[in-house]
Motif scaffolding. Structure first.
Motif, mmCIF file in Angstrom:
data_model
loop_
_atom_site.group_PDB
_atom_site.id
_atom_site.type_symbol
_atom_site.label_atom_id
_atom_site.label_comp_id
_atom_site.label_asym_id
_atom_site.label_seq_id
_atom_site.Cartn_x
_atom_site.Cartn_y
_atom_site.Cartn_z
ATOM 1 N N HIS A 44 16.826 -33.171 5.251
ATOM 2 C CA HIS A 44 18.016 -34.018 5.415
ATOM 3 C C HIS A 44 18.702 -33.788 6.751
ATOM 4 O O HIS A 44 19.099 -34.738 7.428
ATOM 5 N N THR A 74 9.581 -41.276 -8.627
ATOM 6 C CA THR A 74 9.870 -42.396 -7.726
ATOM 7 C C THR A 74 10.237 -43.656 -8.503
ATOM 8 O O THR A 74 11.225 -44.334 -8.178
ATOM 9 N N ASN A 117 14.136 -45.277 -8.515
ATOM 10 C CA ASN A 117 14.402 -46.618 -7.994
ATOM 11 C C ASN A 117 14.982 -47.535 -9.059
ATOM 12 O O ASN A 117 15.822 -48.383 -8.752
ATOM 13 N N ASP A 167 12.837 -44.248 -1.029
ATOM 14 C CA ASP A 167 12.787 -42.941 -0.373
ATOM 15 C C ASP A 167 11.480 -42.684 0.378
ATOM 16 O O ASP A 167 11.221 -41.570 0.809
ATOM 17 N N PHE A 193 16.942 -36.532 -1.432
ATOM 18 C CA PHE A 193 16.827 -37.999 -1.345
ATOM 19 C C PHE A 193 17.702 -38.553 -0.207
ATOM 20 O O PHE A 193 18.307 -39.628 -0.345
ATOM 21 N N SER A 228 17.055 -42.139 1.053
ATOM 22 C CA SER A 228 17.609 -43.207 0.226
ATOM 23 C C SER A 228 19.084 -43.430 0.521
ATOM 24 O O SER A 228 19.571 -44.562 0.496
ATOM 25 N N TYR A 264 21.839 -34.646 -7.477
ATOM 26 C CA TYR A 264 22.020 -36.038 -7.052
ATOM 27 C C TYR A 264 22.966 -36.783 -7.990
ATOM 28 O O TYR A 264 23.873 -37.488 -7.543
#
Length: 241
Positions: A72, A131, A135, A150, A174, A177, A219
């Motif tokens: 990140h 994934t 999403n 991502d 993430f 994203s 997250y």
């Protein structure tokens, strides 16, 4: 500068030389005024030595960090340093076919964000499920229409991205994203395009399955904060980007 290409390198001694040489031959040699940024993020193998040798032969901007920052922070720093009108980011490890870059690049003047949608993935099953449901979660609770938000194969418009990078970063997981969500909430146009994705040719370094619950918890814990930031962007940036 027309294009910046970004690679993050962490313990890539088996693949980095071929990857850089392929990028030079297949993309850089075909687009005038292209720069390559390689961000070395705390490798413990011979990646640094290999890149130093390559740098003497090939011209690229090299950012060396002895202590690992994490994807990140390395990505955020690299995006900030990019000088190209367009920025192409690709995962290291030869996991994508570079010819698929051109499938995205031909739309560079039409969309602010172009994203590779990994199809027929040769990857761990649990990663593909992660994934998929990640999403679905974002399509349910945000304005995202992405199916693979991502993925590490994207082209950004630097002008549209610039303001976004100045806004508070919420997550360490993430992060790609988060950048994409911020762009679309700011009104940026975007398109997903099918690309081929392979398991890395060397031993997989995928996130251990036992670490995933903590990552997801982090997250979700930050999601309401992220939504507040996204709504702020929508109300204040969408008419100016």
């Amino acid at each position: 500068m027309n294009l910046t290409i970004i690679i993050l390198a962490h313990n890539e001694e088996k693949t980095i030389k071929k990857h850089v040489e392929d990028i030079k031959r297949k993309i850089i040699n075909k687009i005038k005024k292209t720069e390559l940024i390689i961000f070395h993020d705390g490798s413990r193998d011979s990646t640094h030595k290999i890149l130093l040798k390559l740098k003497r032969k090939l011209k690229f901007r090299y950012i060396y960090k002895k202590k690992r920052m994490g994807v990140h922070l390395a990505l955020h720093k690299s995006l900030l340093l990019s000088r190209g009108k367009k920025i192409f980011f690709t995962d290291s490890g030869n996991k994508f076919k570079l010819k698929d870059f051109w499938k995205l690049y031909k739309f560079k003047n039409k969309y602010d964000l172009l994203s590779g949608y990994r199809v027929k993935r040769q990857d761990q099953i649990y990663r593909m499920f992660l994934t998929k449901f990640f999403n679905i979660f974002l399509r349910t609770f945000t304005i995202s229409k992405f199916y693979d938000i991502d993925s590490g194969f994207k082209i950004f418009d630097k002008k549209k991205l610039k303001k976004i990078l100045m806004i508070e970063k919420i997550n360490s997981h993430f992060y790609m994203s988060e950048v994409c969500l911020k762009m679309i909430y700011a009104g940026s146009s975007y398109k997903e395009i099918y690309v081929q994705y392979f398991q890395r040719p060397t031993k997989s370094r995928a996130l251990p399955i036992l670490e995933i619950p903590a990552m997801i918890f982090s997250y979700v814990k930050n999601f309401l904060k992220l939504k507040k930031v996204l709504n702020y962007i929508k109300n204040n940036f969408s008419n100016s980007t």
